[in-house]
Write a protein that holds these residues in place. Structure first.
Motif, PDB file in Angstrom:
ATOM      1  N   ALA A  80       0.806  -1.226   0.000  1.00  0.00           N
ATOM      2  CA  ALA A  80       0.000   0.000   0.000  1.00  0.00           C
ATOM      3  C   ALA A  80       0.837   1.273   0.000  1.00  0.00           C
ATOM      4  O   ALA A  80       0.626   2.164  -0.834  1.00  0.00           O
ATOM      5  N   VAL A  81       1.795   1.378   0.896  1.00  0.00           N
ATOM      6  CA  VAL A  81       2.520   2.631   1.080  1.00  0.00           C
ATOM      7  C   VAL A  81       3.612   2.801   0.037  1.00  0.00           C
ATOM      8  O   VAL A  81       3.648   3.794  -0.702  1.00  0.00           O
ATOM      9  N   GLU A  82       4.499   1.818  -0.067  1.00  0.00           N
ATOM     10  CA  GLU A  82       5.637   1.977  -0.960  1.00  0.00           C
ATOM     11  C   GLU A  82       5.227   1.902  -2.425  1.00  0.00           C
ATOM     12  O   GLU A  82       5.796   2.598  -3.265  1.00  0.00           O
ATOM     13  N   ARG A  83       4.245   1.075  -2.749  1.00  0.00           N
ATOM     14  CA  ARG A  83       3.795   1.025  -4.135  1.00  0.00           C
ATOM     15  C   ARG A  83       3.174   2.362  -4.540  1.00  0.00           C
ATOM     16  O   ARG A  83       3.367   2.819  -5.667  1.00  0.00           O
ATOM     17  N   GLN A  84       2.446   3.003  -3.634  1.00  0.00           N
ATOM     18  CA  GLN A  84       1.892   4.322  -3.943  1.00  0.00           C
ATOM     19  C   GLN A  84       3.004   5.329  -4.189  1.00  0.00           C
ATOM     20  O   GLN A  84       2.916   6.171  -5.088  1.00  0.00           O
ATOM     21  N   LEU A  85       4.064   5.248  -3.375  1.00  0.00           N
ATOM     22  CA  LEU A  85       5.223   6.124  -3.573  1.00  0.00           C
ATOM     23  C   LEU A  85       5.788   5.941  -4.972  1.00  0.00           C
ATOM     24  O   LEU A  85       6.082   6.914  -5.674  1.00  0.00           O
ATOM     25  N   HIS A  86       5.940   4.690  -5.398  1.00  0.00           N
ATOM     26  CA  HIS A  86       6.478   4.422  -6.730  1.00  0.00           C
ATOM     27  C   HIS A  86       5.554   4.960  -7.816  1.00  0.00           C
ATOM     28  O   HIS A  86       6.010   5.597  -8.768  1.00  0.00           O
ATOM     29  N   GLU A  87       4.272   4.710  -7.660  1.00  0.00           N
ATOM     30  CA  GLU A  87       3.333   5.164  -8.686  1.00  0.00           C
ATOM     31  C   GLU A  87       3.302   6.678  -8.797  1.00  0.00           C
ATOM     32  O   GLU A  87       3.140   7.232  -9.890  1.00  0.00           O
ATOM     33  N   ASP A  88       3.472   7.369  -7.683  1.00  0.00           N
ATOM     34  CA  ASP A  88       3.527   8.837  -7.714  1.00  0.00           C
ATOM     35  C   ASP A  88       4.727   9.310  -8.519  1.00  0.00           C
ATOM     36  O   ASP A  88       4.625  10.269  -9.306  1.00  0.00           O
ATOM     37  N   PHE A  89       5.869   8.662  -8.349  1.00  0.00           N
ATOM     38  CA  PHE A  89       7.049   9.040  -9.129  1.00  0.00           C
ATOM     39  C   PHE A  89       6.870   8.685 -10.596  1.00  0.00           C
ATOM     40  O   PHE A  89       7.288   9.439 -11.484  1.00  0.00           O
ATOM     41  N   TYR A  90       6.245   7.534 -10.880  1.00  0.00           N
ATOM     42  CA  TYR A  90       5.995   7.181 -12.268  1.00  0.00           C
ATOM     43  C   TYR A  90       5.124   8.250 -12.953  1.00  0.00           C
ATOM     44  O   TYR A  90       5.381   8.630 -14.094  1.00  0.00           O
TER      45      TYR A  90
END
Length: 226
Positions: A80-90
């Motif tokens: 939930a948390v880290e994947r959202q971080l990645h998607e925000d950068f993408y």
């Protein structure tokens, strides 16, 4: 001195080498090239998928219900948390996950999954702990030196934040509890797994900085699929 205190003392030279690595230095001062950061981020997305599986397997193998709950919560948090971080950068950089695992990522994730499936429970706990602990310490070290306008501030804030810190403290607590109940052979496996994963953490940063490719990768991709 606790068991995990002794673990940290053993890997301090690796940790210091990690802080001195040009990837971390350039991440701190905001000069890390965007393409290098995105290489790292995409590899980290692939890594997290398997790391999450290793955490879930740790939960499934735990004899202690409190340990089981914690590891399942860690697995959910990684998604939930880290994947959202990645998607925000993408989204920020208008890109997407479009790569396969580089050699360092492949090696690290296969080590974790082999421990999850073939090692002792204690060895598995030793193997997953560096991803918590090293990231917390690196994140805090970078946070103390980074400028407010650092382009990677969201990454820095995540790993230096209190929510992640609580997860790390819980993972360390579990490691000490597991070590206390383990045999001498299992504690040795736990220690060696911790050191091995710490080395693989360094290799992961180094791989990203070099934008590591598989040997003969261009030749392999030029061959038509059968």
């Amino acid at each position: 001195m606790t068991f995990t205190d002794r673990l940290w003392k053993r890997i301090e030279p690796i940790y210091e080498a990690t802080l001195a690595h040009p990837f971390i230095r350039e991440l701190t001062d905001g000069t890390l090239p965007r393409d290098t950061f995105l290489f790292y981020l995409k590899q980290d997305t692939l890594y997290l998928s398997d790391f999450t599986r290793a955490l879930a397997l740790a939960g499934a193998r735990a004899a202690d219900n409190a340990h089981m709950q914690s590891f399942l919560e860690f697995a959910v948090g990684a998604i939930a948390v880290e994947r959202q971080l990645h998607e925000d950068f993408y989204a920020k950089y208008d890109t997407q996950l479009d790569v396969v695992k580089a050699p360092a990522c492949f090696t690290y994730t296969h080590f974790l999954l082999s421990k999850a499936l073939l090692g002792s429970y204690a060895g598995l706990i030793g193997a997953v702990l560096p991803c918590f602990w090293i990231y917390r310490e690196v994140g805090m070290a970078v946070y103390r030196r980074a400028a407010p306008d650092n382009p990677y501030r969201a990454w820095i804030d995540t790993y230096a934040g209190e929510a992640f810190n609580r997860s790390v403290e819980r993972a360390i607590e579990i490691a000490d509890e597991v070590a206390g109940a383990a045999s001498e052979a299992q504690r040795k496996e736990m220690e060696e797994a911790f050191v091995h994963s710490t080395l693989l953490e360094w290799m992961f940063w180094d791989s990203a900085y070099r934008r590591e490719a598989w040997p003969l990768q261009e030749a392999m991709t030029s061959v038509p699929a059968s």
